[in-house]
Design an enzyme around this catalytic site. Structure first.
Site, PDB file in Angstrom:
ATOM      1  N   CYS A 132      26.986  41.532  33.504  1.00  9.63           N
ATOM      2  CA  CYS A 132      26.413  42.145  32.322  1.00  9.63           C
ATOM      3  C   CYS A 132      24.942  41.783  32.190  1.00  9.63           C
ATOM      4  CB  CYS A 132      27.162  41.657  31.076  1.00  9.63           C
ATOM      5  SG  CYS A 132      28.952  41.868  31.178  1.00  9.63           S
ATOM      6  N   ILE A 181      34.822  44.044  34.229  1.00 10.16           N
ATOM      7  CA  ILE A 181      35.468  43.469  35.414  1.00 10.16           C
ATOM      8  C   ILE A 181      36.823  42.866  35.056  1.00 10.16           C
ATOM      9  CG2 ILE A 181      35.244  41.802  37.294  1.00 10.16           C
ATOM     10  CD1 ILE A 181      33.149  43.980  37.454  1.00 10.16           C
TER      11      ILE A 181
END
Length: 632
Positions: free
Chosen positions: A2, A53
């Site tokens: 991120c 994820i």
């Protein structure tokens, strides 16, 4: 994986500009194209871009504790989050998600600043605790994930995963730091904790920063360092067996994901070892990606194909064009500060290839620093043996004179480049190693910089970066020391930075199991003689892999991952190079001796000297100036 941003009023409770926070957050859209979110309260603003994820359905950020008194924005992966979640649940903490992010929130509540010591993974995060009026910033032990911050003149602290998030804030001054320029032209990157800008800093690896409202911003605190504590004695076979098992365990710990996984496969020892372990740990064929080059001197794709065939991977190869220099300006926008590693170009391409098929890849980065794989370690140890026979007072005048008299031979094999060896022997160990890794020598940097800029540096020299780390190194073993210096500088400032920006530009997460901190700690305790034995680097690693990989994969010469810039500058890029290096961007800084730059261009293009490294570093610096509008 991120992108995170934040604005914190460390003097009071001023309102945070919602539009500004949004712009800072969106500047990193590429790092998290799946979702975005922000949180504001008096004096605090946090933003997050998400690449999903783990816990795809409920892992949105910013993420809070039960009463919303603690909030976090997090970039990375915590591989032991399930074990920590179970431990924290037994201690009475209640979880609303299955994400590794929430584990950090409760770990902070339970253990405070020491929570980072419990985390196994790669991470950078910003956490706000309203009850303690505290902002807590943290970065993982090896610096796999980045974190930048700046204290602004108005009493606001801003932070982000990339410099571009800070540059989105209008109060960040874009004044170039002279010492950072000196360091860039020595190393080819700007080592931690500096950035190219006077006002912005990198949080060093293995450090945290705790800022309490109403108090001055302190210096970062170190919570981890590579220990280099020797193990109890064991023989080679036992060391090889333990290393093999520990590498396999580290790779296995990095396979946690709810999205497709793959691996980079160059055909070198490190990536091949990772792929070998993955193939044994997964039921499905491993997705592997490689880049090939038209120039055989740079092409390792046949070795990658050999490993792919051995482990029956789903192998994908793309060829990089010989003239793939259209990425030069793209690199300036990716890295936000000068970055001269030419392998950033093929790295960008292999990430582009991988993202077409998977969201997460494992890489073999870190093996060279951990296990003494670089050729320069071998040469350094040869020089160290010579240094040990004569004191510096005797060496300096003799070898200094020989270094001045001996002609430079860029074209020759290292063994015949006596000038460089003489110059190194005239220095102490740290200065000698600095000389061997410098992109531009001390003499060349003095020639490159204009007198006024040299005066502004006030005798500061980039070698101080290595000296600073050497003074606090946990080892005095000659080989371990230079490995330690590389882990503190080249690994984080070049290798990991290169991979993070290139991968995140494509929304791809790259994991580095050979930099799992448990593995790094254990390897650091091995005797140097098991890492570099004679002229064989990674000796014990290769021995541990003899049953897994062919001899010609393990014991062939290392090729690297470079591009043919020397020939580009004499051919396809000849005209463009001259125009840009003699253009206004470099000239207007007042930093450079423009006549010396012109001389380097002329001598390189005539074939008299190989100035490709300094010319490339200048070209990337020029591209940075044009892209970001920085001021001298």
């Amino acid at each position: 994986m991120c992108g995170i941003v934040g604005i914190f009023d460390f003097r009071g409770n001023r309102e945070i500009d919602a539009g500004l926070l949004h712009r800072m957050n969106e500047s990193q859209f590429h790092r998290g194209p799946d979702e975005g979110g922000t949180h504001r309260e008096p004096g605090v603003g946090l933003g997050h871009r998400r690449l999903s994820i783990i816990d795809l359905s409920t892992g949105q950020q910013p993420l809070f504790n039960e009463d919303h008194s603690v909030v976090i924005v997090f970039n990375g992966e915590i591989y032991n989050f399930r074990e920590l979640m179970a431990e924290l649940a037994q201690l009475g903490h209640q979880f609303r998600t299955h994400s590794d992010t929430e584990v950090i929130v409760h770990a902070w509540e339970q253990w405070g600043e020491r929570c980072v010591e419990r985390l196994r993974g790669m991470f950078s995060f910003g956490l706000w605790d309203r009850n303690r009026s505290t902002l807590f910033l943290a970065r993982d032990r090896l610096g796999i994930k980045p974190l930048y911050y700046a204290c602004l003149d108005d009493g606001m602290l801003i932070f982000g995963s990339e410099l571009k998030a800070l540059l989105a804030h209008p109060r960040l001054r874009r004044e170039i730091a002279p010492q950072a320029v000196e360091e860039y032209f020595a190393y080819g990157y700007i080592p931690e904790p500096k950035t190219i800008y006077r006002q912005a800093m990198k949080l060093p690896p293995g450090h945290t920063l705790t800022i309490r409202r109403g108090e001055p911003v302190p210096l970062p605190r170190e919570y981890w360092d590579v220990p280099f504590r020797a193990h109890d004695a064991f023989d080679e076979n036992e060391a090889a067996a333990q290393l093999h098992a520990r590498v396999k365990e580290a790779v296995g710990s990095h396979l946690v994901a709810e999205v497709p996984l793959g691996a980079f496969l160059s055909g070198g020892v490190d990536s091949s070892a990772v792929v070998s372990a993955m193939a044994k740990l997964t039921d499905e064929p491993v997705n592997t990606c490689s880049i090939s080059f038209g120039d055989a001197a740079y092409d390792e794709s046949r070795y990658a194909q050999q490993v792919a065939a051995l482990y029956q991977t789903r192998h994908h190869v793309d060829q990089v064009a010989q003239d793939d220099f259209g990425l030069i300006d793209k690199l300036a926008s990716l890295y936000d500060e000068p970055f001269a590693d030419s392998s950033a170009m093929p790295t960008y391409r292999v990430c582009e290839l991988a993202r077409k098929r998977v969201t997460v890849v494992l890489s073999g980065d870190g093996g060279d620093e951990n296990l003494a794989g670089y050729r320069r370690y071998r040469w350094h140890m040869v020089e160290e043996r010579l240094r040990s026979r004569l004191p510096l007072a005797a060496r300096k005048p003799v070898f200094g004179l020989l270094g001045n008299l001996y002609p430079k031979a860029d074209w020759a094999p290292r063994v015949l480049r006596a000038k460089s060896t003489f110059e190194s022997l005239a220095r102490d160990s740290v200065e000698g190693y600095f000389h061997s890794v410098s992109l531009l020598s001390d003499k060349m940097r003095r020639s490159l910089f204009a007198p006024a800029f040299r005066s502004e540096l006030q005798d500061y020299q980039a070698s101080e970066v290595l000296r600073r780390h050497a003074r606090r190194a946990p080892t005095d073993d000659p080989l371990s020391l230079v490995q330690y210096l590389d882990m503190k500088t080249y690994l984080v400032g070049d290798i990991l930075t290169k991979v993070d920006r290139a991968s995140m530009a494509h929304g791809l997460e790259v994991r580095v199991p050979l930099l799992d901190h448990h593995l790094v700690e254990w390897i650091s305790g091995l005797p140097s003689s098991l890492k570099l034995k004679g002229s064989e680097g990674k000796y014990i690693f290769k021995k541990s892999l003899q049953a897994d990989l062919p001899h010609d994969i393990l014991y062939r010469d290392k090729m690297g991952f470079a591009v043919p810039i020397a020939s580009w500058f004499r051919g396809s890029l000849r005209t463009q190079l001259q125009a840009r290096l003699q253009g206004p961007a470099l000239r207007d800084t007042g930093f450079f001796d423009m006549a010396f730059i012109e001389e380097m261009c002329s001598h390189h293009q005539s074939g008299r000297r190989d100035y490709s490294a300094p010319l490339w570093s200048l070209l990337l610096f020029e591209s940075f100036l044009r892209t970001h509008g920085a001021s001298a």
